[in-house]
Design an enzyme around this catalytic site. Sequence first.
Site, mmCIF file in Angstrom:
data_model
loop_
_atom_site.group_PDB
_atom_site.id
_atom_site.type_symbol
_atom_site.label_atom_id
_atom_site.label_comp_id
_atom_site.label_asym_id
_atom_site.label_seq_id
_atom_site.Cartn_x
_atom_site.Cartn_y
_atom_site.Cartn_z
ATOM 1 N N ASP A 1 -7.731 4.777 -3.181
ATOM 2 C CA ASP A 1 -6.853 3.711 -2.702
ATOM 3 C C ASP A 1 -6.613 2.700 -3.817
ATOM 4 O O ASP A 1 -7.554 2.127 -4.363
ATOM 5 C CB ASP A 1 -7.494 3.002 -1.500
ATOM 6 C CG ASP A 1 -6.502 2.133 -0.729
ATOM 7 O OD1 ASP A 1 -5.446 1.790 -1.302
ATOM 8 O OD2 ASP A 1 -6.784 1.796 0.428
ATOM 9 N N HIS B 1 -1.284 1.184 7.171
ATOM 10 C CA HIS B 1 -1.938 1.315 5.857
ATOM 11 C C HIS B 1 -1.793 2.756 5.367
ATOM 12 O O HIS B 1 -1.868 3.702 6.151
ATOM 13 C CB HIS B 1 -3.416 0.941 5.923
ATOM 14 C CG HIS B 1 -4.048 0.897 4.558
ATOM 15 N ND1 HIS B 1 -3.668 -0.023 3.593
ATOM 16 C CD2 HIS B 1 -4.982 1.687 3.967
ATOM 17 C CE1 HIS B 1 -4.354 0.197 2.478
ATOM 18 N NE2 HIS B 1 -5.154 1.229 2.677
ATOM 19 N N CYS C 1 0.806 -1.239 0.000
ATOM 20 C CA CYS C 1 0.000 0.000 0.000
ATOM 21 C C CYS C 1 0.829 1.274 0.000
ATOM 22 O O CYS C 1 0.535 2.219 -0.729
ATOM 23 C CB CYS C 1 -0.960 0.016 1.182
ATOM 24 S SG CYS C 1 -0.132 0.044 2.790
#
Length: 260
Positions: A125, A110, A70
């Site tokens: 995202d 994250h 991520c």
Amino acid sequence: MTSELNTLFRKRIGISENEKITFETLDQILEKTAYSIPFENLSIMTNNTTEVTKENLINKMLVKNEGGLCYELNSLLYFFLIENGFSVVLVRGVVYDHVAQKWPTLGRTHVAILLTYEEQKYLVDTGFGGNLPLTLVPLNGKMVQTANGEFRIKKEDSDHGNYLLEMKLKYKDTDWRIGYAFDSTRPINDVSEFNEIQKTLIEKEQSPFNKHPLITRLTSSGNITLTNSTFTQWKNGHVTKEQIDDKTFRKLAKQHFGIE
């Protein structure tokens, strides 16, 4: 003059160099990114990580055509969005552990993006594995629906942030469940902060990314996930899972993800 990042990113996801990217076409960018750049932890597994910098991210994902986790995927997309005139910042959050039914203790590992357009804020995202919204999710709570399911954001203050991303994945969830909490009050503009996340994911016992290789990406009909022992394909709601060995792992990594 277009930059190296802008040129290479467009090439990687398959859009022309002169196509103007507008707020309205961002969904297509997110879809193409999800289908092109896999979520994977191979550099951690092979002890081959580099410092998190713009140059290293370009080299890893756009020159060597690898994927990332991520903090790598969303940092790269963040730089691309800035180059194309969008107002964005990076944010940190905590992914909910559904297996243990609790928040993990790893901290805010994250990373996602917040985009502001016409005074409205949206979550973006491309680094959430098979759970990607594939669209901008407004922070005002309005539900959005894509090929991957339904998504919405809930305002909720906790130790992990001040918002929750909730999701109902297509074919997989019958009820809403928490994806992650994130903190909009601490925007990040310097990706070097993510070296700390990388260090945590490499070293900590609770890290989900230092146990075995994982490569996954969305496809137009579902998603595919490869580990060192299994290859799982979701196609239009049907799942097939096969046991594999190391040799097959390498073959499938190249065939389905373009990773040597």
